[in-house]
Design a protein around this motif. Structure first.
Motif, PDB file in Angstrom:
ATOM      1  N   GLU A   1      36.332  41.916  42.682  1.00 53.43           N
ATOM      2  CA  GLU A   1      36.795  42.590  41.467  1.00 53.43           C
ATOM      3  C   GLU A   1      37.177  44.046  41.763  1.00 53.43           C
ATOM      4  O   GLU A   1      38.173  44.550  41.246  1.00 53.43           O
ATOM      5  CB  GLU A   1      35.710  42.532  40.390  1.00 53.43           C
ATOM      6  CG  GLU A   1      35.521  41.144  39.796  1.00 53.43           C
ATOM      7  CD  GLU A   1      34.332  41.064  38.845  1.00 53.43           C
ATOM      8  OE1 GLU A   1      33.675  42.101  38.612  1.00 53.43           O
ATOM      9  OE2 GLU A   1      34.070  39.963  38.342  1.00 53.43           O
ATOM     10  N   GLU A   2      36.377  44.700  42.597  1.00 50.88           N
ATOM     11  CA  GLU A   2      36.699  46.081  42.973  1.00 50.88           C
ATOM     12  C   GLU A   2      38.013  46.143  43.754  1.00 50.88           C
ATOM     13  O   GLU A   2      38.828  47.033  43.533  1.00 50.88           O
ATOM     14  CB  GLU A   2      35.569  46.677  43.811  1.00 50.88           C
ATOM     15  CG  GLU A   2      34.298  46.940  43.023  1.00 50.88           C
ATOM     16  CD  GLU A   2      33.126  47.358  43.907  1.00 50.88           C
ATOM     17  OE1 GLU A   2      33.307  47.485  45.141  1.00 50.88           O
ATOM     18  OE2 GLU A   2      32.027  47.551  43.363  1.00 50.88           O
TER      19      GLU A   2
ATOM     20  N   GLU B   1      31.736  38.598  44.601  1.00 48.80           N
ATOM     21  CA  GLU B   1      32.542  38.623  43.371  1.00 48.80           C
ATOM     22  C   GLU B   1      32.778  40.068  42.924  1.00 48.80           C
ATOM     23  O   GLU B   1      33.889  40.428  42.535  1.00 48.80           O
ATOM     24  CB  GLU B   1      31.861  37.825  42.264  1.00 48.80           C
ATOM     25  CG  GLU B   1      31.957  36.328  42.461  1.00 48.80           C
ATOM     26  CD  GLU B   1      31.201  35.541  41.397  1.00 48.80           C
ATOM     27  OE1 GLU B   1      30.553  36.168  40.524  1.00 48.80           O
ATOM     28  OE2 GLU B   1      31.269  34.301  41.432  1.00 48.80           O
ATOM     29  N   ARG B   2      31.720  40.893  42.968  1.00 46.27           N
ATOM     30  CA  ARG B   2      31.884  42.304  42.596  1.00 46.27           C
ATOM     31  C   ARG B   2      32.870  42.996  43.534  1.00 46.27           C
ATOM     32  O   ARG B   2      33.729  43.760  43.096  1.00 46.27           O
ATOM     33  CB  ARG B   2      30.528  43.024  42.630  1.00 46.27           C
ATOM     34  CG  ARG B   2      29.661  42.799  41.410  1.00 46.27           C
ATOM     35  CD  ARG B   2      28.482  43.772  41.376  1.00 46.27           C
ATOM     36  NE  ARG B   2      27.682  43.772  42.587  1.00 46.27           N
ATOM     37  CZ  ARG B   2      26.676  42.942  42.840  1.00 46.27           C
ATOM     38  NH1 ARG B   2      26.347  42.019  41.965  1.00 46.27           N
ATOM     39  NH2 ARG B   2      25.998  43.024  43.972  1.00 46.27           N
ATOM     40  N   GLU B   3      32.736  42.708  44.814  1.00 40.58           N
ATOM     41  CA  GLU B   3      33.640  43.318  45.790  1.00 40.58           C
ATOM     42  C   GLU B   3      35.079  42.864  45.550  1.00 40.58           C
ATOM     43  O   GLU B   3      36.004  43.674  45.624  1.00 40.58           O
ATOM     44  CB  GLU B   3      33.201  42.930  47.205  1.00 40.58           C
ATOM     45  CG  GLU B   3      33.969  43.630  48.295  1.00 40.58           C
ATOM     46  CD  GLU B   3      33.424  43.301  49.676  1.00 40.58           C
ATOM     47  OE1 GLU B   3      34.195  43.368  50.633  1.00 40.58           O
ATOM     48  OE2 GLU B   3      32.226  42.975  49.787  1.00 40.58           O
TER      49      GLU B   3
ATOM     50  N   ARG C   1      24.529  37.032  47.415  1.00 37.32           N
ATOM     51  CA  ARG C   1      25.726  37.264  48.228  1.00 37.32           C
ATOM     52  C   ARG C   1      26.994  36.924  47.453  1.00 37.32           C
ATOM     53  O   ARG C   1      27.988  37.640  47.541  1.00 37.32           O
ATOM     54  CB  ARG C   1      25.678  36.420  49.507  1.00 37.32           C
ATOM     55  CG  ARG C   1      24.744  36.948  50.558  1.00 37.32           C
ATOM     56  CD  ARG C   1      24.839  36.110  51.801  1.00 37.32           C
ATOM     57  NE  ARG C   1      23.872  36.512  52.806  1.00 37.32           N
ATOM     58  CZ  ARG C   1      23.689  35.877  53.949  1.00 37.32           C
ATOM     59  NH1 ARG C   1      24.417  34.820  54.224  1.00 37.32           N
ATOM     60  NH2 ARG C   1      22.793  36.304  54.804  1.00 37.32           N
ATOM     61  N   ARG C   2      26.957  35.810  46.733  1.00 39.36           N
ATOM     62  CA  ARG C   2      28.116  35.407  45.946  1.00 39.36           C
ATOM     63  C   ARG C   2      28.420  36.446  44.869  1.00 39.36           C
ATOM     64  O   ARG C   2      29.573  36.844  44.679  1.00 39.36           O
ATOM     65  CB  ARG C   2      27.882  34.043  45.292  1.00 39.36           C
ATOM     66  CG  ARG C   2      29.163  33.503  44.643  1.00 39.36           C
ATOM     67  CD  ARG C   2      28.921  32.335  43.734  1.00 39.36           C
ATOM     68  NE  ARG C   2      28.498  32.873  42.461  1.00 39.36           N
ATOM     69  CZ  ARG C   2      27.553  32.376  41.694  1.00 39.36           C
ATOM     70  NH1 ARG C   2      26.901  31.309  42.052  1.00 39.36           N
ATOM     71  NH2 ARG C   2      27.238  32.936  40.559  1.00 39.36           N
ATOM     72  N   ALA C   3      27.365  36.924  44.191  1.00 41.47           N
ATOM     73  CA  ALA C   3      27.568  37.949  43.165  1.00 41.47           C
ATOM     74  C   ALA C   3      28.129  39.219  43.794  1.00 41.47           C
ATOM     75  O   ALA C   3      29.037  39.846  43.233  1.00 41.47           O
ATOM     76  CB  ALA C   3      26.241  38.235  42.445  1.00 41.47           C
ATOM     77  N   SER C   4      27.614  39.576  44.964  1.00 43.01           N
ATOM     78  CA  SER C   4      28.122  40.757  45.662  1.00 43.01           C
ATOM     79  C   SER C   4      29.582  40.556  46.056  1.00 43.01           C
ATOM     80  O   SER C   4      30.402  41.466  45.904  1.00 43.01           O
ATOM     81  CB  SER C   4      27.270  41.025  46.900  1.00 43.01           C
ATOM     82  OG  SER C   4      27.827  42.061  47.667  1.00 43.01           O
TER      83      SER C   4
END
Length: 161
Positions: A73-74, A69-71, A64-67
């Motif tokens: 960044e997007e 972070e990606r969100e 979830r944290r990685a998701s």
């Protein structure tokens, strides 16, 4: 030998063990030890299960944290692109505004020049008419003079304007 304390301790120990065996205390002790072993095994199994659940939760939260972070960044990349687009659009609008203002100013200047030329021509025409009137009034007299004068004034005005 019976006078020594260690002998009596050994005899008491053997009698105690015989007494425990007679009343089945060893079974009770073994049963208690087996129960304690089973309870410890159950606790170890629960701890192992809880550890596995914690590992699963940790992996889930890391995903979830990685998701997130990606969100994030997007979103940041999208905001930067939007800001660049808005800046480019604002620059284009500003250039268009400056071009329109320049064109308007040039049109006003051209109109002012044309107006000034027209005013100068009108003033020159008025001066020429006045001069022609004065000359013709002094040289020609009578009704013919008035007719020629009026005709000449209208012609001069029409040509100069």
């Amino acid at each position: 030998m019976f006078t020594e304390a260690e002998t009596w301790v050994a005899i008491a120990f053997v009698l105690l063990m015989i007494l425990f065996a007679y009343f089945g205390i060893h079974r009770t002790v073994l049963k208690a030890l087996d129960n304690r072993g089973a309870r410890i095994k159950a606790e170890l199994d629960d701890a192992r299960r809880l550890k596995e659940e914690a590992a699963k939760l940790l992996a889930e939260y890391q995903a979830r944290r990685a998701s997130a972070e990606r969100e994030a960044e997007e979103i940041i990349a999208g905001a930067r692109a939007e800001a660049e687009r808005i800046a480019a659009e604002a620059k284009t609008k500003m250039e268009d505004f400056v071009a329109r203002r320049t064109k308007t100013a040039e049109s006003k200047i051209a109109f002012a020049e044309a107006q000034a030329v027209a005013d100068v021509r009108a003033a020159a025409a008025d001066a020429a008419v006045a001069a022609a009137s004065a000359i013709l009034t002094q040289s020609v007299k009578g009704p013919v003079a008035d007719e020629l004068l009026a005709k000449g004034i209208t012609e001069v005005r029409a040509k100069l304007n």
